[in-house]
Enzyme design. Structure first.
Site, PDB file in Angstrom:
ATOM      1  CB  THR A  35      -0.727   0.235   1.184  1.00  0.00           C
ATOM      2  OG1 THR A  35      -0.184  -0.169   2.529  1.00  0.00           O
ATOM      3  CG2 THR A  35      -2.262  -0.941   1.042  1.00  0.00           C
ATOM      4  CG  ASP A  36       5.268   1.147   0.733  1.00  0.00           C
ATOM      5  OD1 ASP A  36       5.006   0.529  -0.313  1.00  0.00           O
ATOM      6  OD2 ASP A  36       6.354   1.078   1.269  1.00  0.00           O
ATOM      7  CG  ASP A 174      10.687  -1.744   3.736  1.00  0.00           C
ATOM      8  OD1 ASP A 174       9.943  -2.002   4.150  1.00  0.00           O
ATOM      9  OD2 ASP A 174      11.322  -2.445   2.857  1.00  0.00           O
TER      10      ASP A 174
HETATM   11  C1  GLA Z   1       8.990  -3.805   0.507  1.00  0.00           C
HETATM   12  C2  GLA Z   1       9.252  -2.590   0.027  1.00  0.00           C
HETATM   13  C3  GLA Z   1       8.448  -1.876   0.732  1.00  0.00           C
HETATM   14  C4  GLA Z   1       6.722  -2.350   0.773  1.00  0.00           C
HETATM   15  C5  GLA Z   1       6.617  -3.792   1.011  1.00  0.00           C
HETATM   16  C6  GLA Z   1       5.192  -4.222   0.667  1.00  0.00           C
HETATM   17  O1  GLA Z   1       9.464  -4.180   1.770  1.00  0.00           O
HETATM   18  O2  GLA Z   1      10.538  -2.022   0.267  1.00  0.00           O
HETATM   19  O3  GLA Z   1       8.460  -0.214   0.325  1.00  0.00           O
HETATM   20  O4  GLA Z   1       6.310  -1.904  -0.595  1.00  0.00           O
HETATM   21  O5  GLA Z   1       7.658  -4.322   0.218  1.00  0.00           O
HETATM   22  O6  GLA Z   1       4.405  -3.983   1.443  1.00  0.00           O
END
Ligand code: GLA
Length: 389
Positions: A35-36, A174
């Site tokens: 979702t980010d 993250d």
């Molecule tokens: C990875 C990406 C994050 C996010 C997740 C899925 O960790 O680095 O930005 O998109 O996948 O939610």
């Protein structure tokens, strides 16, 4: 302790003492997956597994990097004047990317440095070992060179390394949680505005179990970028009638009323996941605030289901972990965490049922997949920080 041994090793390797030490955690995401980069909510927490690092200044312009997790790669060296991505530099491209963007912002960094790192986040486990090393490098250099750099600037720089240096179009989750994490708290982050709340990650008699598929990751980056492009294409189709900038602005009802605009069925399912997952994340936030762990667990299950069927980022290994865990008595919910395809799942399990969870999941996983998963029970950590040396 790990850090003491690292200090001794540092002196042997570089013939100098470390000037700064730091730690950057890894993370789990409770809910709000993929979702980010769709302007939605995420609900991650930093974990006590992470990466430790030591640095000292040099008198020349060389950077010398050594990782105890990649001993076979040996000492990796380059000059502060050649900061381009280099395949042969392997893991060191993450710190290298940070150094490149730091140097662009602070051109007075002309003196090289030595750096030793060691992490206890399992590699490729979707617990963000890469964002951990990015933020670790940034924090070490911030302290070493007295840089005026805020946590948020460093977080954005980490994302830039992923997007522009490594070629992964990831969102900001993250780096954000690793930069901003608080002990015993998760962060409810609105990725559209970067407004956030700290939420106590307390589940009464329940705890979060992390379950690792131990599957080697393969082509994750290209599949990740593909998912993002599919969401962007669905958004373009919706924009024919809707004045929106991101899928995260839509409720499930609004989405249903306009989904006819998306002709491609795959893109429609990707967008449906992004919209419904965003709603689930908001509901999970409320459920946790009200200590309604049953609802929270049900939302975890629904999230996994959507990631499996609509987003198609789970695979046999993650499905076996999550779906087996969901059926164990004492488990309120389980889902994959992170980008998917491999890596880890999490389960919300009663503290008296942890052994049961581990044995039932291990048995089913061994039978169906052919090898064993791993389990971790770790506390919720604060974000990147300097350590006393
Ligand atoms: C990875 C990406 C994050 C996010 C997740 C899925 O960790 O680095 O930005 O998109 O996948 O939610």
């Amino acid at each position: 302790m790990m850090l003491q041994a690292m200090h001794k090793q540092f002196e042997r390797l570089f013939d100098s003492r470390a000037d700064v030490a730091a730690f950057a955690p890894g993370r789990i995401n409770l809910i709000g997956e993929h979702t980010d980069y769709n302007g939605g909510y995420v609900f991650p927490a930093a974990i006590e597994l992470g990466t430790y690092g030591l640095v000292s200044k040099r008198s020349d312009d060389m950077v010398q990097l050594f990782s105890n997790n990649f001993e076979d790669k040996g000492m990796i060296s380059f000059s502060l004047n050649e900061l381009e991505f280099d395949d042969t530099h392997d893991w060191a491209n993450y710190p290298k990317g940070i150094i490149k963007y730091l140097k662009a912002q602070f051109p007075h960094i002309t003196q090289g440095f030595n750096m030793l790192v060691e992490g206890n986040i399992p590699n490729g486990a979707s617990l963000s070992s890469s964002a951990s090393i990015e933020l670790l490098t940034g924090w070490l250099l911030r302290q070493l060179f007295n840089l005026e750099l805020s946590r948020l600037e460093l977080i954005k720089m980490g994302q830039q390394v992923e997007n522009k240096f490594m070629g992964v179009n990831s969102g900001i989750m993250d780096q954000f949680i690793i930069g901003m994490g608080k002990a015993e708290h998760a962060i409810m982050l609105d990725t559209a505005t970067l407004k956030y709340d700290y939420v106590p990650a307390k589940f009464g008699d329940y705890v979060i179990s992390i379950m690792n598929t131990n599957k080697r990751r393969n082509l994750t980056e290209s599949k990740y970028n593909e998912r993002r492009a599919e969401c962007e294409s669905a958004l373009e189709a919706l924009k024919q009638k809707l004045d929106i900038a991101a899928l995260g602005e839509l409720s499930t009802e609004q989405f249903k009323a306009h989904q006819y605009l998306i002709e491609n069925d795959v893109e429609l399912r990707r967008a449906r996941h992004a919209v419904t997952e965003n709603e689930r994340t908001k509901q999970a936030f409320k459920a946790l605030e009200q200590s309604d762990f049953t609802t929270f667990g049900e939302l975890l299950n629904a999230s996994h289901n959507s990631l499996k069927n609509d987003y198609e980022v789970t695979g046999k290994e993650l499905d076996t972990l999550a779906e087996t865990a969901q059926k164990v008595e004492g488990v309120l919910g389980a889902r994959m965490t992170g980008a998917g395809f491999a890596g880890c799942a999490i389960a919300l399990v009663h503290k008296d049922s942890i052994k049961q969870l581990e044995s039932e999941v291990s048995q089913k996983y061994q039978d169906d997949i052919g090898y064993l998963p791993s389990f971790y029970h770790v506390g919720i950590s604060e974000g990147v920080k300097e350590l006393t040396i």
